[in-house]
Motif scaffolding. Structure first.
Motif, PDB file in Angstrom:
ATOM      1  N   TRP A 148       3.108 -12.421  10.987  1.00  0.00           N
ATOM      2  CA  TRP A 148       2.333 -13.297  11.864  1.00  0.00           C
ATOM      3  C   TRP A 148       1.947 -14.638  11.256  1.00  0.00           C
ATOM      4  CZ3 TRP A 148       3.163 -11.547  16.416  1.00  0.00           C
ATOM      5  CH2 TRP A 148       3.243 -10.174  16.654  1.00  0.00           C
ATOM      6  N   GLY A 149       2.271 -14.893  10.017  1.00  0.00           N
ATOM      7  CA  GLY A 149       1.935 -16.183   9.421  1.00  0.00           C
ATOM      8  C   GLY A 149       1.583 -16.051   7.954  1.00  0.00           C
ATOM      9  N   PRO A 150       1.336 -17.198   7.260  1.00  0.00           N
ATOM     10  CA  PRO A 150       1.080 -17.183   5.812  1.00  0.00           C
ATOM     11  C   PRO A 150      -0.070 -16.277   5.400  1.00  0.00           C
ATOM     12  CG  PRO A 150       1.440 -19.421   6.601  1.00  0.00           C
ATOM     13  CD  PRO A 150       1.340 -18.566   7.821  1.00  0.00           C
ATOM     14  N   GLY A 151      -1.123 -16.186   6.212  1.00  0.00           N
ATOM     15  CA  GLY A 151      -2.259 -15.354   5.853  1.00  0.00           C
ATOM     16  C   GLY A 151      -1.940 -13.874   5.795  1.00  0.00           C
ATOM     17  N   PHE A 152      -0.839 -13.473   6.415  1.00  0.00           N
ATOM     18  CA  PHE A 152      -0.445 -12.063   6.446  1.00  0.00           C
ATOM     19  C   PHE A 152       0.492 -11.685   5.304  1.00  0.00           C
ATOM     20  CE2 PHE A 152      -1.870 -12.954  10.679  1.00  0.00           C
ATOM     21  CZ  PHE A 152      -2.381 -11.776  11.170  1.00  0.00           C
ATOM     22  N   HIS A 153       0.867 -12.656   4.497  1.00  0.00           N
ATOM     23  CA  HIS A 153       1.900 -12.400   3.484  1.00  0.00           C
ATOM     24  C   HIS A 153       1.393 -11.457   2.398  1.00  0.00           C
ATOM     25  CE1 HIS A 153       5.662 -13.118   1.468  1.00  0.00           C
ATOM     26  NE2 HIS A 153       5.012 -13.339   0.337  1.00  0.00           N
ATOM     27  N   ILE A 154       2.291 -10.592   1.934  1.00  0.00           N
ATOM     28  CA  ILE A 154       2.082  -9.708   0.789  1.00  0.00           C
ATOM     29  C   ILE A 154       3.381  -9.757  -0.029  1.00  0.00           C
ATOM     30  CG2 ILE A 154       1.653  -7.336   0.015  1.00  0.00           C
ATOM     31  CD1 ILE A 154       0.324  -6.798   2.692  1.00  0.00           C
ATOM     32  N   PRO A 155       3.310  -9.804  -1.363  1.00  0.00           N
ATOM     33  CA  PRO A 155       4.536  -9.857  -2.179  1.00  0.00           C
ATOM     34  C   PRO A 155       5.209  -8.492  -2.257  1.00  0.00           C
ATOM     35  CG  PRO A 155       2.616  -9.821  -3.595  1.00  0.00           C
ATOM     36  CD  PRO A 155       2.090  -9.935  -2.189  1.00  0.00           C
ATOM     37  N   ILE A 156       5.877  -8.111  -1.189  1.00  0.00           N
ATOM     38  CA  ILE A 156       6.417  -6.753  -1.063  1.00  0.00           C
ATOM     39  C   ILE A 156       7.896  -6.820  -0.697  1.00  0.00           C
ATOM     40  CG2 ILE A 156       5.700  -6.643   1.362  1.00  0.00           C
ATOM     41  CD1 ILE A 156       5.107  -3.693   0.973  1.00  0.00           C
ATOM     42  N   ASP A 157       8.683  -5.933  -1.275  1.00  0.00           N
ATOM     43  CA  ASP A 157      10.108  -5.819  -0.962  1.00  0.00           C
ATOM     44  C   ASP A 157      10.285  -4.670   0.032  1.00  0.00           C
ATOM     45  OD1 ASP A 157      10.392  -7.687  -3.025  1.00  0.00           O
ATOM     46  OD2 ASP A 157      10.734  -6.124  -4.523  1.00  0.00           O
ATOM     47  N   PRO A 158      10.638  -4.949   1.287  1.00  0.00           N
ATOM     48  CA  PRO A 158      10.824  -3.862   2.262  1.00  0.00           C
ATOM     49  C   PRO A 158      11.994  -2.970   1.861  1.00  0.00           C
ATOM     50  CG  PRO A 158      10.617  -6.001   3.358  1.00  0.00           C
ATOM     51  CD  PRO A 158      10.820  -6.274   1.896  1.00  0.00           C
ATOM     52  N   PRO A 159      11.994  -1.723   2.281  1.00  0.00           N
ATOM     53  CA  PRO A 159      13.110  -0.818   1.976  1.00  0.00           C
ATOM     54  C   PRO A 159      14.301  -1.171   2.855  1.00  0.00           C
ATOM     55  CG  PRO A 159      11.583   0.277   3.442  1.00  0.00           C
ATOM     56  CD  PRO A 159      10.954  -1.049   3.092  1.00  0.00           C
ATOM     57  N   PRO A 160      15.483  -0.650   2.541  1.00  0.00           N
ATOM     58  CA  PRO A 160      16.662  -0.940   3.361  1.00  0.00           C
ATOM     59  C   PRO A 160      16.578  -0.302   4.744  1.00  0.00           C
ATOM     60  CG  PRO A 160      17.183   0.698   1.683  1.00  0.00           C
ATOM     61  CD  PRO A 160      15.813   0.186   1.365  1.00  0.00           C
ATOM     62  N   ASP A 161      17.262  -0.925   5.687  1.00  0.00           N
ATOM     63  CA  ASP A 161      17.361  -0.370   7.034  1.00  0.00           C
ATOM     64  C   ASP A 161      18.384   0.761   7.022  1.00  0.00           C
ATOM     65  OD1 ASP A 161      16.968   0.007   9.699  1.00  0.00           O
ATOM     66  OD2 ASP A 161      17.909  -1.859  10.346  1.00  0.00           O
ATOM     67  N   GLY A 162      18.378   1.571   8.068  1.00  0.00           N
ATOM     68  CA  GLY A 162      19.349   2.651   8.164  1.00  0.00           C
ATOM     69  C   GLY A 162      19.187   3.417   9.461  1.00  0.00           C
ATOM     70  N   ALA A 163      20.300   3.957   9.947  1.00  0.00           N
ATOM     71  CA  ALA A 163      20.263   4.760  11.173  1.00  0.00           C
ATOM     72  C   ALA A 163      19.758   6.168  10.855  1.00  0.00           C
ATOM     73  CB  ALA A 163      21.647   4.818  11.800  1.00  0.00           C
ATOM     74  N   GLY A 164      19.174   6.804  11.853  1.00  0.00           N
ATOM     75  CA  GLY A 164      18.663   8.151  11.663  1.00  0.00           C
ATOM     76  C   GLY A 164      18.105   8.708  12.953  1.00  0.00           C
ATOM     77  N   SER A 165      17.227   9.675  12.837  1.00  0.00           N
ATOM     78  CA  SER A 165      16.731  10.384  14.011  1.00  0.00           C
ATOM     79  C   SER A 165      15.280  10.056  14.348  1.00  0.00           C
ATOM     80  CB  SER A 165      16.847  11.902  13.788  1.00  0.00           C
ATOM     81  OG  SER A 165      16.107  12.299  12.643  1.00  0.00           O
ATOM     82  N   PHE A 166      14.704   9.086  13.664  1.00  0.00           N
ATOM     83  CA  PHE A 166      13.298   8.774  13.927  1.00  0.00           C
ATOM     84  C   PHE A 166      13.189   7.723  15.031  1.00  0.00           C
ATOM     85  CE2 PHE A 166       9.308   6.550  13.523  1.00  0.00           C
ATOM     86  CZ  PHE A 166       8.397   7.564  13.277  1.00  0.00           C
ATOM     87  N   SER A 167      12.430   8.049  16.066  1.00  0.00           N
ATOM     88  CA  SER A 167      12.140   7.116  17.154  1.00  0.00           C
ATOM     89  C   SER A 167      10.656   7.211  17.480  1.00  0.00           C
ATOM     90  CB  SER A 167      12.966   7.438  18.407  1.00  0.00           C
ATOM     91  OG  SER A 167      14.346   7.308  18.167  1.00  0.00           O
ATOM     92  N   ALA A 168      10.046   6.089  17.775  1.00  0.00           N
ATOM     93  CA  ALA A 168       8.630   6.092  18.140  1.00  0.00           C
ATOM     94  C   ALA A 168       8.298   4.776  18.823  1.00  0.00           C
ATOM     95  CB  ALA A 168       7.743   6.291  16.916  1.00  0.00           C
ATOM     96  N   SER A 169       7.271   4.829  19.658  1.00  0.00           N
ATOM     97  CA  SER A 169       6.778   3.641  20.353  1.00  0.00           C
ATOM     98  C   SER A 169       5.272   3.574  20.179  1.00  0.00           C
ATOM     99  CB  SER A 169       7.138   3.709  21.839  1.00  0.00           C
ATOM    100  OG  SER A 169       6.609   2.598  22.542  1.00  0.00           O
ATOM    101  N   TRP A 170       4.768   2.395  19.782  1.00  0.00           N
ATOM    102  CA  TRP A 170       3.340   2.215  19.537  1.00  0.00           C
ATOM    103  C   TRP A 170       2.820   1.039  20.372  1.00  0.00           C
ATOM    104  CZ3 TRP A 170       6.538   2.387  14.902  1.00  0.00           C
ATOM    105  CH2 TRP A 170       6.580   3.651  14.304  1.00  0.00           C
ATOM    106  N   PRO A 171       2.289   1.314  21.566  1.00  0.00           N
ATOM    107  CA  PRO A 171       1.752   0.234  22.402  1.00  0.00           C
ATOM    108  C   PRO A 171       0.549  -0.429  21.734  1.00  0.00           C
ATOM    109  CG  PRO A 171       2.050   2.283  23.649  1.00  0.00           C
ATOM    110  CD  PRO A 171       2.196   2.620  22.207  1.00  0.00           C
ATOM    111  N   TRP A 172       0.375  -1.715  21.998  1.00  0.00           N
ATOM    112  CA  TRP A 172      -0.712  -2.453  21.362  1.00  0.00           C
ATOM    113  C   TRP A 172      -2.082  -1.865  21.692  1.00  0.00           C
ATOM    114  CZ3 TRP A 172      -4.668  -4.510  24.153  1.00  0.00           C
ATOM    115  CH2 TRP A 172      -4.460  -4.736  25.518  1.00  0.00           C
TER     116      TRP A 172
END
Length: 371
Positions: A148-172
């Motif tokens: 959402w912008g500079p204030g939200f930044h964290i020095p973090i390396d996200p993990p790799p993407d990949g296909a699988g069986s996990f699905s979920a929906s999180w409404p605001w």
């Protein structure tokens, strides 16, 4: 061994100042779950941070150096990061000139207090993932946390993407935190560990590791009758959480709720429980998908059909044992002699947490792996 304590800024992880010479004490615990914390006491009076009579500018600099949440304390041993904690509390004692700092690890510091949206843009906060691996789902969640912008930044390396069986929906309008989402992924049987490390630039960053479970390097520990570099190793099995079946109630209420469960036969096909029935109902009100709920129940039963074997022992660093041996996820293989209880042989434990205090001792919480 050489200990160091550095203050870093939080957004990019850039180093600001080495403060080991100011440290009266530093006691910290890093945990696989990111729930670790630390207490650090620094002597400010008569330190090199001030002239003989502290000026207003010097006092402002020191207050900014130890600013709440904008700064973090990084502890290293021989260059290995053993702890990285964000400043959550500070207390200066004018009687003796000491500053007591309380820190918490990044996951607890940030993801428990960060929604899937910025407060000013809550209508854009819904997030959904479809047919992703646990790593892919964690990646989507982490990218959402910092988008959402500079204030939200964290020095973090996200993990790799990949296909699988996990699905979920999180409404605001469920108003979930990033931690809530990460825990939902973990409840299906995975672990997410934010390993702190020192980048080539000197920045204090986090590598995201996702596993079932998270496992890193294996080290062999010689454990004799005298125990050598290890003390406190004992057999301790706790059956308080042992179960034969787990049912989950998800989103909704009463008969209209989403339900799923896991039974003994799913762990041992065709087998019968080895102790009388112990079944429980648990809730996960933020889960709307029965398939995800079933995976959560099965993951719980895989963990809870057997006794918990979390233990603690002390490991003394020396010529071969270094601070990296205490990194969460590390496997420690101990050669043990037969005794009145154990048949002996190689017993492997996985490090869950490690407490350090600037001495040669690693105070470890471990769990037994395998039989």
């Amino acid at each position: 061994m050489r200990w160091s304590i550095e203050v870093h800024e939080s957004w990019e992880g850039a180093p600001l100042l080495e403060v080991i010479d100011l440290a009266q004490s530093s006691d910290q615990k890093t945990h696989l779950s990111g729930s670790g914390s630390g207490t650090h006491v620094f002597q400010l009076r008569d330190s090199g941070l001030y002239s003989k009579t502290p000026t207003a500018a010097e006092r402002a600099y020191v207050r900014d150096l130890f600013a709440l949440w904008a700064r973090k304390i990084v502890v290293r041993c021989d260059g290995e990061t053993v702890y990285d904690g964000w400043i959550a509390r500070r207390k200066f004692d004018p009687a003796d000139g000491t500053l007591r700092i309380t820190t918490v690890e990044m996951r607890a510091a940030q993801f428990r207090a960060r929604l899937t949206y910025g407060v000013g843009g809550y209508l854009s906060g819904s997030l959904a993932v479809s047919n992703r691996s646990a790593s892919g789902a964690a990646r989507a969640i982490i990218l959402r946390a910092v988008q959402w912008g500079p204030g939200f930044h964290i020095p973090i390396d996200p993990p790799p993407d990949g296909a699988g069986s996990f699905s979920a929906s999180w409404p605001w309008y469920q108003h979930l935190t990033i931690e809530d989402l990460l825990q939902q992924v973990e409840k299906t049987g995975s672990e997410i560990y934010f390993r702190p490390y020192r980048a080539e630039s000197g920045a204090a960053r986090y590598e995201t590791l996702v596993g079932q479970p998270v496992i890193s390097t294996t080290y062999d520990l010689p454990v004799s009758a005298e125990l050598g570099s290890v003390s406190g190793l004992a057999d301790d099995e706790d059956g308080a959480r042992m179960l034969t079946g787990v049912q989950y109630q998800g989103n909704g209420s009463d008969q209209d709720a989403v339900y799923a469960g896991a039974v003994w036969d799913q762990i041992f096909p065709g087998g019968q429980p080895t102790f009388p029935i112990r079944d429980v109902l648990r809730t996960a009100k933020d889960v709307t998908d029965a398939g995800v709920l079933g995976k959560i129940a099965l993951a719980d039963l895989r963990r809870d059909h057997k006794p918990a074997e979390s233990q603690q022992y002390l490991l003394r660093m020396g010529d071969t044992v270094s601070a990296v041996w205490g990194r969460p996820g590390t496997l420690l293989a101990a050669k043990r002699r037969a005794d009145e209880w154990s048949d002996g042989g190689t017993i492997t434990h996985r490090v869950i947490s490690c407490r350090t205090n600037l001495t040669e001792t690693l105070d470890l919480e471990v769990e037994r792996r395998g039989d």
